[in-house]
Write a protein that holds these residues in place. Structure first.
Motif, mmCIF file in Angstrom:
data_model
loop_
_atom_site.group_PDB
_atom_site.id
_atom_site.type_symbol
_atom_site.label_atom_id
_atom_site.label_comp_id
_atom_site.label_asym_id
_atom_site.label_seq_id
_atom_site.Cartn_x
_atom_site.Cartn_y
_atom_site.Cartn_z
ATOM 1 N N VAL A 104 35.881 31.473 27.081
ATOM 2 C CA VAL A 104 36.157 30.038 27.188
ATOM 3 C C VAL A 104 36.517 29.675 28.629
ATOM 4 O O VAL A 104 36.033 28.660 29.170
ATOM 5 C CB VAL A 104 37.282 29.629 26.220
ATOM 6 C CG1 VAL A 104 37.642 28.155 26.401
ATOM 7 C CG2 VAL A 104 36.867 29.892 24.777
ATOM 8 N N ALA A 105 37.341 30.486 29.271
ATOM 9 C CA ALA A 105 37.745 30.203 30.647
ATOM 10 C C ALA A 105 36.541 30.183 31.576
ATOM 11 O O ALA A 105 36.421 29.318 32.459
ATOM 12 C CB ALA A 105 38.764 31.233 31.121
ATOM 13 N N SER A 106 35.623 31.108 31.383
ATOM 14 C CA SER A 106 34.405 31.136 32.194
ATOM 15 C C SER A 106 33.568 29.885 31.957
ATOM 16 O O SER A 106 33.052 29.261 32.903
ATOM 17 C CB SER A 106 33.585 32.381 31.858
ATOM 18 O OG SER A 106 32.340 32.371 32.513
ATOM 19 N N ASN A 128 46.599 35.309 28.278
ATOM 20 C CA ASN A 128 46.501 33.850 28.201
ATOM 21 C C ASN A 128 47.179 33.191 29.400
ATOM 22 O O ASN A 128 47.545 32.019 29.351
ATOM 23 C CB ASN A 128 47.111 33.327 26.897
ATOM 24 C CG ASN A 128 46.382 32.089 26.381
ATOM 25 O OD1 ASN A 128 45.251 31.813 26.750
ATOM 26 N ND2 ASN A 128 47.044 31.333 25.528
ATOM 27 N N ILE A 129 47.332 33.985 30.471
ATOM 28 C CA ILE A 129 47.820 33.454 31.752
ATOM 29 C C ILE A 129 46.792 33.727 32.853
ATOM 30 O O ILE A 129 46.318 32.818 33.524
ATOM 31 C CB ILE A 129 49.181 34.082 32.152
ATOM 32 C CG1 ILE A 129 50.255 33.774 31.108
ATOM 33 C CG2 ILE A 129 49.613 33.586 33.530
ATOM 34 C CD1 ILE A 129 51.578 34.479 31.354
ATOM 35 N N VAL A 130 46.439 34.987 33.001
ATOM 36 C CA VAL A 130 45.585 35.404 34.121
ATOM 37 C C VAL A 130 44.214 34.716 34.111
ATOM 38 O O VAL A 130 43.750 34.244 35.163
ATOM 39 C CB VAL A 130 45.444 36.937 34.152
ATOM 40 C CG1 VAL A 130 44.525 37.365 35.289
ATOM 41 C CG2 VAL A 130 46.809 37.600 34.299
ATOM 42 N N PRO A 131 43.512 34.622 32.956
ATOM 43 C CA PRO A 131 42.203 33.955 32.994
ATOM 44 C C PRO A 131 42.280 32.507 33.460
ATOM 45 O O PRO A 131 41.359 32.014 34.131
ATOM 46 C CB PRO A 131 41.726 34.033 31.535
ATOM 47 C CG PRO A 131 42.416 35.229 30.977
ATOM 48 C CD PRO A 131 43.767 35.206 31.622
ATOM 49 N N LEU A 135 40.647 30.717 36.659
ATOM 50 C CA LEU A 135 39.883 29.480 36.514
ATOM 51 C C LEU A 135 40.352 28.442 37.530
ATOM 52 O O LEU A 135 39.532 27.739 38.141
ATOM 53 C CB LEU A 135 40.027 28.947 35.083
ATOM 54 C CG LEU A 135 39.351 27.608 34.763
ATOM 55 C CD1 LEU A 135 37.849 27.670 35.021
ATOM 56 C CD2 LEU A 135 39.629 27.209 33.310
ATOM 57 N N CYS A 136 41.656 28.343 37.728
ATOM 58 C CA CYS A 136 42.191 27.406 38.719
ATOM 59 C C CYS A 136 41.723 27.766 40.127
ATOM 60 O O CYS A 136 41.398 26.884 40.936
ATOM 61 C CB CYS A 136 43.715 27.383 38.655
ATOM 62 S SG CYS A 136 44.391 26.569 37.184
ATOM 63 N N GLU A 137 41.683 29.051 40.431
ATOM 64 C CA GLU A 137 41.212 29.483 41.746
ATOM 65 C C GLU A 137 39.750 29.097 41.963
ATOM 66 O O GLU A 137 39.351 28.731 43.069
ATOM 67 C CB GLU A 137 41.397 30.994 41.894
ATOM 68 C CG GLU A 137 42.852 31.425 42.004
ATOM 69 C CD GLU A 137 43.014 32.937 41.943
ATOM 70 O OE1 GLU A 137 41.975 33.634 41.819
ATOM 71 O OE2 GLU A 137 44.158 33.413 42.022
ATOM 72 N N ARG A 138 38.956 29.172 40.897
ATOM 73 C CA ARG A 138 37.529 28.845 41.013
ATOM 74 C C ARG A 138 37.279 27.349 41.132
ATOM 75 O O ARG A 138 36.306 26.923 41.759
ATOM 76 C CB ARG A 138 36.758 29.382 39.803
ATOM 77 C CG ARG A 138 36.684 30.890 39.699
ATOM 78 C CD ARG A 138 35.635 31.324 38.681
ATOM 79 N NE ARG A 138 35.906 30.872 37.326
ATOM 80 C CZ ARG A 138 36.578 31.557 36.409
ATOM 81 N NH1 ARG A 138 37.065 32.749 36.727
ATOM 82 N NH2 ARG A 138 36.770 31.087 35.194
ATOM 83 N N ALA A 198 41.233 19.468 25.558
ATOM 84 C CA ALA A 198 40.852 20.480 24.579
ATOM 85 C C ALA A 198 41.983 21.487 24.423
ATOM 86 O O ALA A 198 42.810 21.660 25.325
ATOM 87 C CB ALA A 198 39.579 21.194 25.016
ATOM 88 N N VAL A 199 42.033 22.148 23.267
ATOM 89 C CA VAL A 199 43.120 23.085 22.977
ATOM 90 C C VAL A 199 42.559 24.412 22.498
ATOM 91 O O VAL A 199 41.722 24.456 21.589
ATOM 92 C CB VAL A 199 44.073 22.525 21.894
ATOM 93 C CG1 VAL A 199 45.232 23.500 21.660
ATOM 94 C CG2 VAL A 199 44.606 21.164 22.299
ATOM 95 N N LEU A 200 43.036 25.498 23.114
ATOM 96 C CA LEU A 200 42.770 26.853 22.629
ATOM 97 C C LEU A 200 44.075 27.453 22.144
ATOM 98 O O LEU A 200 45.076 27.448 22.875
ATOM 99 C CB LEU A 200 42.167 27.736 23.721
ATOM 100 C CG LEU A 200 41.794 29.172 23.296
ATOM 101 C CD1 LEU A 200 40.583 29.679 24.075
ATOM 102 C CD2 LEU A 200 42.947 30.166 23.483
ATOM 103 N N ILE A 201 44.073 27.955 20.924
ATOM 104 C CA ILE A 201 45.242 28.630 20.361
ATOM 105 C C ILE A 201 44.942 30.122 20.247
ATOM 106 O O ILE A 201 43.932 30.527 19.669
ATOM 107 C CB ILE A 201 45.613 28.062 18.975
ATOM 108 C CG1 ILE A 201 45.995 26.590 19.088
ATOM 109 C CG2 ILE A 201 46.742 28.879 18.349
ATOM 110 C CD1 ILE A 201 47.235 26.308 19.914
#
Length: 408
Positions: A104-106, A128-131, A135-138, A198-201
């Motif tokens: 999802v992050a990709s 659920n932190i690092v990805p 994503l923010c860096e990209r 959008a929400v990912l759980i």
């Protein structure tokens, strides 16, 4: 006292590993939040696959391939039914929760702009932190964090204050792996949708205890690992609303996820195959379906009631030990007790317990920000499943007392 509605002794006979000894002592397995044990029915399913119809799927016209394909897709249908997804193609097989989150992050890399905001909770696993940091860096998006309180609960007032027109994604675990806290995901989802996010759980820790209804929750993405639910390692699922899965580009390229390939252009297959490049963990998917059959045969309401009884008993017994502190004291939590004894390192306690045949997890549990919040190096975590007993909790408590006496 809540009465158990299933026969614990019969259930324990379903798990061959519970008969073994560790360091000459009967195994007391209390590391279920890391991975659950596997019942014989699931083990037999794995053996049957490799013994009778091991073949690649979706590609062969021969009998073994067709049998494997049917069994794999039947497992997908079982998972759809279990989580009440609207369509079976909304269930994407992955290697586990981490794979699903990264998928999802990709995909959101092409959907976010600089200045967009992503919200995560302070209770997250590193997966659920690092990805999302990557994503923010990209993309130039900004990461915001829902704070937690000393009870191990999210500060929901602050969450609502974080939401704004720039919020595009919200990510939160259903249950904290480190503390057992059950988060108010219904409120989190509803509030996020009001601002168009959008929400990912992350359901990895919830799924063994709580039967999530993804349509009732109205969640956009829900991710789970099979090995937390009496299934094998190396398999999990991403549930995604069809509309969102169609928006996201493929995560990997290869066989199976294509419709047509030329050197000039490739067109992608329909869902779910768009996200399932290459040969999947066929046996794992089939065995995951068998694990869900097993757990549903016991019943998730019965499992939840029995595990709550274990949690209350363990909490009361451990708190009789002088100097012991429990982290994560929310009234709404799953069967996890995360604790320390004043002046003693959790690793030392865990090592002594192992010598006594008791398996617990020690450390920061891939949730280092939580430990930093409490200003501790980690905790001893005892996590219970429906095949554990009060007698095993008594052994744990006696072991902790012995460890305390040895380390004083």
């Amino acid at each position: 006292m809540i009465q158990t509605v299933f026969d614990i002794l019969t259930i324990r006979k379903d798990f061959p590993i519970l008969n073994r000894k560790v360091n000459g002592e009967p195994l007391v397995y209390l590391d279920n939040a890391a991975t659950s044990q596997t019942p014989k029915r699931v083990i037999d399913t794995i053996v049957d696959y490799y013994s009778r119809y091991n073949a690649n799927i979706h590609r062969g016209v021969h009998t073994l391939s067709q049998e494997a394909t049917d069994a794999y897709e039947e497992a997908r249908n079982k998972i759809q039914k279990h989580f009440n997804a609207s369509e079976s193609h909304e269930i994407i097989f992955t290697s586990g929760t981490t794979h699903a989150i990264n998928l999802v992050a990709s995909g959101f890399t092409s959907l976010l702009n600089k200045g967009d905001e992503i919200v995560v909770s302070a209770l997250e696993h590193h997966s659920n932190i690092v990805p999302w940091q990557m994503l923010c860096e990209r993309t130039g998006a900004v990461l915001r964090v829902i704070p937690m309180d000393l009870e191990g609960k999210l500060v929901m007032k602050e969450y609502h204050n974080l939401l704004n027109q720039n919020t595009k994604l919200v990510f939160c675990n259903h249950v904290s792996n480190a503390l057992g806290t059950v988060n108010p995901i219904e409120e989190i989802i509803t509030a996020a949708h009001k601002v168009g996010a959008a929400v990912l759980i992350d359901g990895a820790q919830a799924a063994p205890h709580i039967k999530a209804d993804v349509q009732l929750l109205d969640v956009d993405f829900y991710v789970v690992s099979g090995h937390k639910m009496c299934g094998p390692t190396g398999v999990g699922i991403l549930y995604g609303k069809e509309a969102w899965l169609k928006k996201l580009p493929p995560y990997q390229g290869g066989g199976e996820m294509i419709e047509e390939v030329t050197f000039e252009k490739t067109t992608y297959a329909d869902l779910p195959h768009k996200f399932e490049a290459g040969t999947p963990n066929i046996c794992g998917g089939i065995a995951f379906g068998a694990a869900l059959d097993y757990m549903n045969g016991i019943g998730f309401n019965a499992i939840a009631q029995y595990e709550h009884e274990l949690l209350e008993y363990a909490t009361a017994q451990l708190l009789t030990i002088e100097g012991l502190k429990i982290y994560g004291t929310s009234t709404d939590k799953t069967a996890v007790v995360s604790f320390n004894i004043e002046g003693m390192h959790p690793y030392d306690i865990g090592s002594i317990l192992d010598k006594l045949g008791v398996a617990v997890r020690t450390g920061h549990h891939c949730a280092q920000p939580i430990m930093d919040f409490y200003k501790i190096p980690g905790t001893v975590r005892a996590s219970f499943s429906f095949y554990n007993t009060k007698e095993e909790i008594d052994i744990l408590v006696a072991g902790v007392k012995r460890a305390k006496a040895m380390l004083e």
